[in-house]
Write a protein that holds these residues in place. Structure first.
Motif, PDB file in Angstrom:
ATOM      1  N   TYR A   1       0.843  -1.205   0.000  1.00  0.00           N
ATOM      2  CA  TYR A   1       0.000   0.000   0.000  1.00  0.00           C
ATOM      3  C   TYR A   1       0.873   1.248   0.000  1.00  0.00           C
ATOM      4  CZ  TYR A   1      -2.879   3.672   2.183  1.00  0.00           C
ATOM      5  OH  TYR A   1      -3.510   4.866   2.480  1.00  0.00           O
ATOM      6  N   ALA A   2       1.869   1.272   0.870  1.00  0.00           N
ATOM      7  CA  ALA A   2       2.741   2.442   0.994  1.00  0.00           C
ATOM      8  C   ALA A   2       3.516   2.696  -0.288  1.00  0.00           C
ATOM      9  CB  ALA A   2       3.711   2.240   2.158  1.00  0.00           C
TER      10      ALA A   2
ATOM     11  N   LEU B   1      -4.578   5.834 -10.806  1.00  0.00           N
ATOM     12  CA  LEU B   1      -4.463   4.372 -10.881  1.00  0.00           C
ATOM     13  C   LEU B   1      -3.728   3.820  -9.666  1.00  0.00           C
ATOM     14  CD1 LEU B   1      -3.480   2.363 -14.049  1.00  0.00           C
ATOM     15  CD2 LEU B   1      -2.334   1.893 -11.875  1.00  0.00           C
ATOM     16  N   LEU B   2      -2.649   4.475  -9.274  1.00  0.00           N
ATOM     17  CA  LEU B   2      -1.879   4.028  -8.111  1.00  0.00           C
ATOM     18  C   LEU B   2      -2.695   4.120  -6.824  1.00  0.00           C
ATOM     19  CD1 LEU B   2       1.543   5.674  -9.000  1.00  0.00           C
ATOM     20  CD2 LEU B   2       1.191   3.222  -8.614  1.00  0.00           C
TER      21      LEU B   2
ATOM     22  N   ALA C   1      -3.491   0.991  -4.527  1.00  0.00           N
ATOM     23  CA  ALA C   1      -3.072   0.984  -3.123  1.00  0.00           C
ATOM     24  C   ALA C   1      -4.182   0.442  -2.232  1.00  0.00           C
ATOM     25  CB  ALA C   1      -2.678   2.387  -2.683  1.00  0.00           C
ATOM     26  N   GLY C   2      -5.407   0.898  -2.465  1.00  0.00           N
ATOM     27  CA  GLY C   2      -6.525   0.448  -1.649  1.00  0.00           C
ATOM     28  C   GLY C   2      -6.760  -1.047  -1.746  1.00  0.00           C
ATOM     29  N   ARG C   3      -6.538  -1.613  -2.923  1.00  0.00           N
ATOM     30  CA  ARG C   3      -6.782  -3.052  -3.099  1.00  0.00           C
ATOM     31  C   ARG C   3      -5.799  -3.911  -2.321  1.00  0.00           C
ATOM     32  NH1 ARG C   3      -8.084  -1.199  -8.359  1.00  0.00           N
ATOM     33  NH2 ARG C   3      -6.022  -1.730  -9.193  1.00  0.00           N
ATOM     34  N   HIS C   4      -4.640  -3.370  -2.004  1.00  0.00           N
ATOM     35  CA  HIS C   4      -3.671  -4.131  -1.205  1.00  0.00           C
ATOM     36  C   HIS C   4      -4.186  -4.398   0.208  1.00  0.00           C
ATOM     37  CE1 HIS C   4      -0.523  -4.072  -4.180  1.00  0.00           C
ATOM     38  NE2 HIS C   4      -0.437  -2.755  -4.192  1.00  0.00           N
ATOM     39  N   LEU C   5      -5.195  -3.639   0.631  1.00  0.00           N
ATOM     40  CA  LEU C   5      -5.675  -3.728   2.014  1.00  0.00           C
ATOM     41  C   LEU C   5      -6.935  -4.574   2.154  1.00  0.00           C
ATOM     42  CD1 LEU C   5      -5.135   0.003   3.071  1.00  0.00           C
ATOM     43  CD2 LEU C   5      -3.531  -1.911   3.232  1.00  0.00           C
TER      44      LEU C   5
ATOM     45  N   GLU D   1     -10.832   1.366   5.807  1.00  0.00           N
ATOM     46  CA  GLU D   1     -11.532   2.389   5.031  1.00  0.00           C
ATOM     47  C   GLU D   1     -10.811   3.737   5.060  1.00  0.00           C
ATOM     48  OE1 GLU D   1     -14.021   4.413   2.605  1.00  0.00           O
ATOM     49  OE2 GLU D   1     -13.847   2.253   2.878  1.00  0.00           O
ATOM     50  N   LEU D   2     -10.308   4.152   6.210  1.00  0.00           N
ATOM     51  CA  LEU D   2      -9.629   5.444   6.277  1.00  0.00           C
ATOM     52  C   LEU D   2      -8.351   5.459   5.442  1.00  0.00           C
ATOM     53  CD1 LEU D   2      -9.938   6.761   9.950  1.00  0.00           C
ATOM     54  CD2 LEU D   2     -10.827   7.810   7.870  1.00  0.00           C
ATOM     55  N   LEU D   3      -7.618   4.359   5.452  1.00  0.00           N
ATOM     56  CA  LEU D   3      -6.411   4.287   4.638  1.00  0.00           C
ATOM     57  C   LEU D   3      -6.760   4.309   3.151  1.00  0.00           C
ATOM     58  CD1 LEU D   3      -4.312   1.695   6.661  1.00  0.00           C
ATOM     59  CD2 LEU D   3      -3.638   4.050   6.155  1.00  0.00           C
ATOM     60  N   ILE D   4      -7.860   3.687   2.784  1.00  0.00           N
ATOM     61  CA  ILE D   4      -8.306   3.724   1.392  1.00  0.00           C
ATOM     62  C   ILE D   4      -8.687   5.148   1.006  1.00  0.00           C
ATOM     63  CG2 ILE D   4     -10.115   2.939  -0.200  1.00  0.00           C
ATOM     64  CD1 ILE D   4     -10.120   0.283   1.414  1.00  0.00           C
ATOM     65  N   GLN D   5      -9.413   5.829   1.882  1.00  0.00           N
ATOM     66  CA  GLN D   5      -9.745   7.228   1.632  1.00  0.00           C
ATOM     67  C   GLN D   5      -8.485   8.094   1.547  1.00  0.00           C
ATOM     68  OE1 GLN D   5     -12.929   9.199   3.877  1.00  0.00           O
ATOM     69  NE2 GLN D   5     -13.604   7.203   4.607  1.00  0.00           N
TER      70      GLN D   5
END
Length: 300
Positions: free
Chosen positions: A215-216, A269-270, A274-278, A286-290
């Protein structure tokens, strides 16, 4: 109660900035000692400004695992101390020679070059002192992991290496791979440490760590692409720093290689990737995806 008790990214960022700033204020030195000027420069460069995005990544990753507030806030403060040190040194005449940072005079302009260098040195040392203290975690092995992880992220194979590559790249034609590697070191390495800090504090599983590192990686690149876009299209009032310097210095960036539209598309796209890795964390992420979307939609 979770460390960040809000489903909204802007509220979460504001909450993080407030709580971590309080922790930083407590940890930073102050007083009327002969070193008072140094203390003032350290506080000037760390308090009262900035997105605290790296602190947010520490707090949000710690929330995934139910880490204590004290531990998360101390690690977040340490990351912000290191980030502040890097900005102080980055602004120096020997580096980017920038007079403005976060909408106010850079540390070396507000004080002087010698004080700025020493303030940066002191902030870096303070970050490691905070991580090594038992108040950060009761297990010495965890504290060692944090210290080693931060050292790797910012040392000769991390942020400092990226800064050297950035200086050497001035006026040169770099490939996409070379620019990506440069930014992964200069910007992405510290973001990666911040995103995985919660897993380290919680002694989480390797799959969980790997998911946060992946994600990072994508968030860090999206962040830098957006920075490059803002350097071209943002104003000093929006970004809090001098705009257009990449073009003036002939620096190879994602924008110079891809163009504006392709760079925007790549950042988006990135962020999605990134969100899909979680996925393994479900709704807790959810907050990290946001945050990944925030990174590419910000104006500063």
């Amino acid at each position: 109660m979770p460390l960040i008790d809000t489903p909204d990214i802007q509220s979460a960022l504001d909450f993080t900035a407030l709580t971590v700033e309080r922790t930083m204020d407590r940890l930073l030195p102050r007083g009327d000692d002969p070193e008072a000027k140094l203390f003032e420069a350290m506080r000037y460069s760390t308090l009262g400004g900035g997105r605290r995005l790296r602190a947010f990544f520490v707090m949000a990753s710690a929330t995934l695992f139910g880490v204590s507030a004290q531990a998360a806030q101390r690690v977040a403060a340490a990351v912000e101390f290191v980030h502040a040190y890097s900005l102080i040194h980055d602004d120096l005449p020997a580096m980017d020679n920038d007079d403005i940072r976060r909408g106010q005079p850079s540390c070396h302009k507000r004080f002087d070059e010698a004080t700025a260098i020493l303030a940066g040195d002191a902030l870096q040392a303070l970050a490691f002192e905070v991580l090594a203290h038992e108040d950060t975690h009761g297990d010495p092995a965890v504290r060692i992991q944090l210290v080693a992880g931060l050292a790797q992220a910012i040392g000769p194979h991390g942020m400092v290496a990226g800064q050297v590559a950035d200086i050497e790249a001035a006026g040169k034609n770099l490939s996409m791979g070379q620019v990506t590697r440069l930014q992964r070191l200069k910007t992405g390495a510290l973001i990666s440490f911040a995103c995985s800090a919660g897993a380290t504090l919680a002694k989480a599983s390797e799959p969980a760590r790997h998911a946060l590192v992946a994600y990072a990686h994508d968030v860090g690149l999206a962040f830098q692409i957006t920075d490059d876009l803002l350097d071209v299209g943002g104003t000093c009032e929006e970004t809090g720093k001098t705009s257009g310097k990449d073009v003036i210095t002939g620096k190879a960036t994602f924008v110079s290689l891809l163009g504006l539209e392709r760079a925007r598309d790549q950042a988006s796209l990135l962020a999605d990737q990134a969100g899909r890795h979680l996925d393994m964390f479900g709704d807790k992420a959810e907050l990290l995806i946001q945050a990944a979307r925030y990174v590419v939609e910000r104006r500063r």
